[in-house]
Design a protein around this motif. Structure first.
Motif, PDB file in Angstrom:
ATOM      1  N   MET A   1       0.844  -1.175   0.000  1.00 53.99           N
ATOM      2  CA  MET A   1       0.000   0.000   0.000  1.00 53.99           C
ATOM      3  C   MET A   1       0.877   1.221   0.000  1.00 53.99           C
ATOM      4  O   MET A   1       0.942   1.898   1.018  1.00 53.99           O
ATOM      5  CB  MET A   1      -0.900  -0.091   1.234  1.00 53.99           C
ATOM      6  CG  MET A   1      -1.961   0.959   1.480  1.00 53.99           C
ATOM      7  SD  MET A   1      -2.404   2.101   0.243  1.00 53.99           S
ATOM      8  CE  MET A   1      -1.955   3.618   1.006  1.00 53.99           C
ATOM      9  N   PRO A   2       1.578   1.471  -1.053  1.00 54.83           N
ATOM     10  CA  PRO A   2       2.377   2.694  -1.087  1.00 54.83           C
ATOM     11  C   PRO A   2       1.507   3.940  -1.206  1.00 54.83           C
ATOM     12  O   PRO A   2       0.423   3.910  -1.789  1.00 54.83           O
ATOM     13  CB  PRO A   2       3.245   2.528  -2.334  1.00 54.83           C
ATOM     14  CG  PRO A   2       3.211   1.077  -2.655  1.00 54.83           C
ATOM     15  CD  PRO A   2       1.876   0.601  -2.191  1.00 54.83           C
ATOM     16  N   LEU A   3       2.004   5.023  -0.641  1.00 52.62           N
ATOM     17  CA  LEU A   3       1.420   6.350  -0.788  1.00 52.62           C
ATOM     18  C   LEU A   3       2.508   7.222  -1.377  1.00 52.62           C
ATOM     19  O   LEU A   3       3.586   7.351  -0.789  1.00 52.62           O
ATOM     20  CB  LEU A   3       0.973   6.887   0.574  1.00 52.62           C
ATOM     21  CG  LEU A   3       0.507   8.340   0.624  1.00 52.62           C
ATOM     22  CD1 LEU A   3      -0.714   8.556  -0.254  1.00 52.62           C
ATOM     23  CD2 LEU A   3       0.223   8.739   2.068  1.00 52.62           C
ATOM     24  N   ALA A   4       2.253   7.791  -2.545  1.00 53.30           N
ATOM     25  CA  ALA A   4       3.287   8.553  -3.245  1.00 53.30           C
ATOM     26  C   ALA A   4       2.933  10.032  -3.283  1.00 53.30           C
ATOM     27  O   ALA A   4       1.816  10.405  -3.656  1.00 53.30           O
ATOM     28  CB  ALA A   4       3.468   8.028  -4.662  1.00 53.30           C
ATOM     29  N   HIS A   5       3.896  10.854  -2.892  1.00 47.85           N
ATOM     30  CA  HIS A   5       3.797  12.307  -3.000  1.00 47.85           C
ATOM     31  C   HIS A   5       4.811  12.749  -4.059  1.00 47.85           C
ATOM     32  O   HIS A   5       5.998  12.442  -3.932  1.00 47.85           O
ATOM     33  CB  HIS A   5       4.116  12.983  -1.669  1.00 47.85           C
ATOM     34  CG  HIS A   5       3.052  12.790  -0.653  1.00 47.85           C
ATOM     35  ND1 HIS A   5       3.068  11.737   0.233  1.00 47.85           N
ATOM     36  CD2 HIS A   5       1.944  13.504  -0.376  1.00 47.85           C
ATOM     37  CE1 HIS A   5       2.011  11.831   1.004  1.00 47.85           C
ATOM     38  NE2 HIS A   5       1.309  12.888   0.654  1.00 47.85           N
ATOM     39  N   PHE A  21       2.176   9.575 -12.946  1.00 48.07           N
ATOM     40  CA  PHE A  21       1.365   8.629 -12.172  1.00 48.07           C
ATOM     41  C   PHE A  21       1.441   7.230 -12.781  1.00 48.07           C
ATOM     42  O   PHE A  21       1.672   6.243 -12.073  1.00 48.07           O
ATOM     43  CB  PHE A  21      -0.102   9.065 -12.141  1.00 48.07           C
ATOM     44  CG  PHE A  21      -0.434  10.194 -11.219  1.00 48.07           C
ATOM     45  CD1 PHE A  21       0.197  10.356  -9.996  1.00 48.07           C
ATOM     46  CD2 PHE A  21      -1.432  11.088 -11.562  1.00 48.07           C
ATOM     47  CE1 PHE A  21      -0.137  11.398  -9.136  1.00 48.07           C
ATOM     48  CE2 PHE A  21      -1.786  12.133 -10.710  1.00 48.07           C
ATOM     49  CZ  PHE A  21      -1.142  12.281  -9.492  1.00 48.07           C
ATOM     50  N   ASP A  22       1.237   7.136 -14.082  1.00 51.01           N
ATOM     51  CA  ASP A  22       1.211   5.833 -14.752  1.00 51.01           C
ATOM     52  C   ASP A  22       2.550   5.109 -14.643  1.00 51.01           C
ATOM     53  O   ASP A  22       2.592   3.910 -14.345  1.00 51.01           O
ATOM     54  CB  ASP A  22       0.835   5.999 -16.225  1.00 51.01           C
ATOM     55  CG  ASP A  22      -0.598   6.478 -16.423  1.00 51.01           C
ATOM     56  OD1 ASP A  22      -1.416   6.409 -15.473  1.00 51.01           O
ATOM     57  OD2 ASP A  22      -0.898   6.957 -17.541  1.00 51.01           O
ATOM     58  N   GLY A  23       3.647   5.819 -14.891  1.00 53.23           N
ATOM     59  CA  GLY A  23       4.965   5.196 -14.812  1.00 53.23           C
ATOM     60  C   GLY A  23       5.312   4.760 -13.402  1.00 53.23           C
ATOM     61  O   GLY A  23       5.842   3.662 -13.187  1.00 53.23           O
ATOM     62  N   ASP A  37      -5.099  -1.703  -8.756  1.00 53.64           N
ATOM     63  CA  ASP A  37      -5.930  -0.622  -8.236  1.00 53.64           C
ATOM     64  C   ASP A  37      -5.421  -0.057  -6.906  1.00 53.64           C
ATOM     65  O   ASP A  37      -6.087   0.758  -6.295  1.00 53.64           O
ATOM     66  CB  ASP A  37      -7.403  -1.035  -8.109  1.00 53.64           C
ATOM     67  CG  ASP A  37      -8.325   0.170  -8.080  1.00 53.64           C
ATOM     68  OD1 ASP A  37      -8.010   1.188  -8.745  1.00 53.64           O
ATOM     69  OD2 ASP A  37      -9.350   0.117  -7.376  1.00 53.64           O
ATOM     70  N   ASP A  38      -4.265  -0.441  -6.457  1.00 52.67           N
ATOM     71  CA  ASP A  38      -3.651   0.133  -5.243  1.00 52.67           C
ATOM     72  C   ASP A  38      -2.909   1.396  -5.689  1.00 52.67           C
ATOM     73  O   ASP A  38      -1.691   1.411  -5.805  1.00 52.67           O
ATOM     74  CB  ASP A  38      -2.704  -0.884  -4.606  1.00 52.67           C
ATOM     75  CG  ASP A  38      -2.172  -0.439  -3.252  1.00 52.67           C
ATOM     76  OD1 ASP A  38      -2.344   0.746  -2.893  1.00 52.67           O
ATOM     77  OD2 ASP A  38      -1.576  -1.273  -2.559  1.00 52.67           O
ATOM     78  N   GLN A  39      -3.678   2.431  -5.974  1.00 54.15           N
ATOM     79  CA  GLN A  39      -3.128   3.674  -6.510  1.00 54.15           C
ATOM     80  C   GLN A  39      -3.505   4.827  -5.593  1.00 54.15           C
ATOM     81  O   GLN A  39      -4.651   5.274  -5.598  1.00 54.15           O
ATOM     82  CB  GLN A  39      -3.686   3.955  -7.902  1.00 54.15           C
ATOM     83  CG  GLN A  39      -3.342   2.899  -8.922  1.00 54.15           C
ATOM     84  CD  GLN A  39      -3.767   3.315 -10.302  1.00 54.15           C
ATOM     85  OE1 GLN A  39      -3.302   4.325 -10.835  1.00 54.15           O
ATOM     86  NE2 GLN A  39      -4.646   2.543 -10.913  1.00 54.15           N
ATOM     87  N   PHE A  40      -2.534   5.300  -4.817  1.00 61.30           N
ATOM     88  CA  PHE A  40      -2.730   6.429  -3.915  1.00 61.30           C
ATOM     89  C   PHE A  40      -1.549   7.377  -4.124  1.00 61.30           C
ATOM     90  O   PHE A  40      -0.467   7.150  -3.584  1.00 61.30           O
ATOM     91  CB  PHE A  40      -2.862   5.950  -2.465  1.00 61.30           C
ATOM     92  CG  PHE A  40      -4.046   5.040  -2.284  1.00 61.30           C
ATOM     93  CD1 PHE A  40      -5.294   5.573  -2.022  1.00 61.30           C
ATOM     94  CD2 PHE A  40      -3.915   3.669  -2.433  1.00 61.30           C
ATOM     95  CE1 PHE A  40      -6.403   4.741  -1.883  1.00 61.30           C
ATOM     96  CE2 PHE A  40      -5.021   2.834  -2.294  1.00 61.30           C
ATOM     97  CZ  PHE A  40      -6.264   3.367  -2.022  1.00 61.30           C
TER      98      PHE A  40
END
Length: 129
Positions: A1-5, A21-23, A37-40
């Protein structure tokens, strides 16, 4: 569950940000086994007065296209996985949106699994004891 800033200079088109975002998502899926779908992820944009960096720190020639990518993730990945992530992020962002390798700055923050609540006030990854 990564969270990317992702922090960057203001002014890039939406397609440019979506390519980042996609890359990044693809790199995390392939190297960190992130589920579908784990996209945050979030992008923050900064004007010149609010975005500062070392233009040649460690003999790396950076430009105003520099992006800071900070990923918070569970502390479950090996050093090999982390290195693979860094390499693949640079490779994929080089293809789209066309970032130079010198302008991709990645920082990984590792946390214990129980430090997440993905909604509902529940610690979904906490181990039951």
């Amino acid at each position: 569950m990564p969270l990317a800033h992702i922090a960057m200079r203001a002014g890039k088109p939406d397609a440019y940000k979506q390519a980042i975002f996609d890359g990044l998502y693809r790199a995390m899926r392939e190297t960190f086994d992130v589920p579908e779908d784990d996209q945050f992820m979030v992008v923050t944009e900064h004007d010149a007065a609010s975005f500062r960096y070392g233009q040649s720190y460690l003999d790396i020639s950076r430009s105003d296209d520099l992006v800071f990518i900070q990923i918070t993730a569970n502390n479950t990945r090996s050093t090999q996985q982390k290195k693979a992530l860094f390499r693949l992020v640079v490779e994929l962002l080089g293809k789209a949106p066309g970032l130079r390798a010198e302008d991709v700055f990645v920082n990984l923050i590792e946390v214990a699994r129980e430090n997440w609540s993905l909604g509902l006030g529940v610690a979904q990854y906490a181990r039951t004891e």
